[in-house]
Design an enzyme around this catalytic site. Structure first.
Site, PDB file in Angstrom:
ATOM      1  CE  LYS A  91      39.650  35.592  46.143  1.00  0.00           C
ATOM      2  NZ  LYS A  91      39.970  36.973  46.853  1.00  0.00           N
TER       3      LYS A  91
ATOM      4  CG  ASP B 113      41.841  34.058  38.108  1.00  0.00           C
ATOM      5  OD1 ASP B 113      42.001  33.375  39.239  1.00  0.00           O
ATOM      6  OD2 ASP B 113      41.654  35.381  37.991  1.00  0.00           O
TER       7      ASP B 113
ATOM      8  CG  PHE C 107      36.502  40.350  40.087  1.00  0.00           C
ATOM      9  CD1 PHE C 107      36.306  41.692  40.411  1.00  0.00           C
ATOM     10  CD2 PHE C 107      37.329  39.509  41.326  1.00  0.00           C
ATOM     11  CE1 PHE C 107      36.908  42.196  41.227  1.00  0.00           C
ATOM     12  CE2 PHE C 107      37.971  40.105  42.142  1.00  0.00           C
ATOM     13  CZ  PHE C 107      37.788  41.652  42.251  1.00  0.00           C
TER      14      PHE C 107
END
Length: 414
Positions: A265, A236, A151
């Protein structure tokens, strides 16, 4: 005030009918029926005055808690000066932010963007440009290796290499140039590499998949394979990075340094969207003026907050706290295996908990936790995730696990 909502608070805080009938939002999310109004540290308060321990932390975007004083102060100070210039001009906050973030990562260059998905898209563009301009791959032939269960976001290019039908159904045609191999299988990854492979894009821990942690030797093997084949290793770390797993980056925990870090984030401190691609100039330097950018990327407000985030991490205190509390979290959760929990996976203050599917779905467990003053998020059927802010108190962490234990006992006795 007790973490557990009284029956009256639970009833007062039930806004499900209001949310169902008055919302004008497209139905792209299925939130729990709680209306959050304010927050401080690891706690949030709803419109009825009910308090909840936030054990999601906005998918790790709120690693440092709601309203961290240093981050709020940086934002307020900058709000009084200037918030946006665009990259058409210099601003006095951007270079200090880039320098601090590059130093934190041990690199020398940064591409500032806004969202995590933008960081991933930027990393893909960089890898392709590097492949054509440096490695010598024939135009239009570059491919990137990814992992099953990944994801990385929800843009059209990113979902092109997802194998989750919820992410892909009815959204094609898709972007070519990606090959997916089993996560954690270094041999399969190497077998997929050919002369046109420009990068391997991997989550050091797969977050959305349920906090899936690969074998300890996997990331070191990926580093060795990519180096030997002259392929970029892109990590990531949007969810796993910036203190969450007890290190600045999860890659640090296994002694690996990728070519590019993708960050987001927590980089915005829970205040503004901030993301970045961080690497060295021999890779990021392949992009020229006008080839990539963002109106808001690197804006002064984001840079000011991002710099304050880096300063928090530079001391190492947040990472140590995540390690210490993470050990406590792991011990408490492991004790629940066989008592409604099938398996537990933890890395620092990040946990994936597989609930016995015969007992309940993850959604049902999260709904019951909400009524007990704990907010968590389910994923993939019967798995729930816990990711409280790193500033959470040990006693509050115990409260969260006590409530999970109580929910499991309720479900077993129903």
């Amino acid at each position: 005030m007790s973490a557990v909502l009284s029956a009256g608070q639970a009833a007062a805080g039930d806004t499900s009918a209001e949310l169902a009938t008055e919302s004008h939002l497209a139905h792209t999310y299925h939130p729990l029926e709680v209306m959050v109004e304010s927050g401080e540290g690891a706690w949030v308060t709803d419109t009825a005055g009910g308090r909840y321990l936030d054990c999601l932390a906005a998918y790790s975007a709120v690693n440092f808690g709601h309203g961290h004083p240093a981050l709020i102060a940086a934002a307020k100070q900058q709000l009084d000066r200037i918030t946006l210039t665009s990259r058409a001009f210099h601003n006095d906050k951007l270079e200090p932010f880039a320098a601090a973030l590059a130093a934190l990562a041990g690199k020398d260059m940064v591409i500032p963007m806004n969202t995590g998905a933008e960081a991933v898209e930027s990393g893909i563009k960089v890898a392709r440009a590097w492949g054509y301009r440096v490695k010598g791959v024939a135009q239009g032939m570059a491919n990137i290796i990814v992992a099953d269960g990944n994801f990385h976001g929800r843009t059209t290019t990113i979902i092109s290499f997802s194998n989750d039908p919820v992410a892909t159904d009815d959204f094609g045609p898709f972007t070519p140039g990606f090959r997916s191999v089993p996560y954690g299988d270094a041999a399969a990854l190497e077998a997929a590499i050919d002369e046109n492979t420009v990068a391997v894009l991997i989550e050091p821990i797969q977050g959305e998949a349920g906090i899936v942690i690969p074998p300890a030797e996997y990331l070191p093997a990926v580093r060795e394979i990519t180096t030997r084949h002259n392929v970029l290793f892109i990590a990531d770390e949007i969810q796993s990075g910036l203190g969450r797993t007890g290190a600045t980056f999860q890659c640090d925990n296994v002694g690996v340094v990728p070519d590019l870090y993708l960050l987001g984030k927590a980089l915005g401190g829970g205040i503004v969207p901030v993301s970045a691609v961080v690497g060295n100039s021999d890779i990021l330097g392949v992009l020229g003026a006008g080839e990539h950018g963002s109106t808001f990327g690197g804006n002064p407000l984001a840079a000011a907050v991002g710099t304050a985030v880096v300063e928090l991490l530079a001391t190492g205190e947040m990472q140590e706290r995540a390690r210490m509390l993470g050990a406590r979290l792991d011990a408490r959760l492991t004790a629940l295996i066989g008592r409604g929990v099938v398996a537990v996976r933890t890395a620092g203050l990040w946990a994936g908990i597989d609930i016995d599917p015969e007992l309940a779905t993850g959604r049902e467990v999260c709904e019951r936790l909400m009524l007990r003053g704990v907010l968590a998020k389910d994923t993939h059927g019967s798995t729930i995730r816990l990711a409280p802010p790193i500033v959470v108190e040990a006693a509050d962490l115990d409260i969260a696990i006590d409530q999970l234990e109580a929910v499991l006992e309720e479900l077993a006795g129903r």
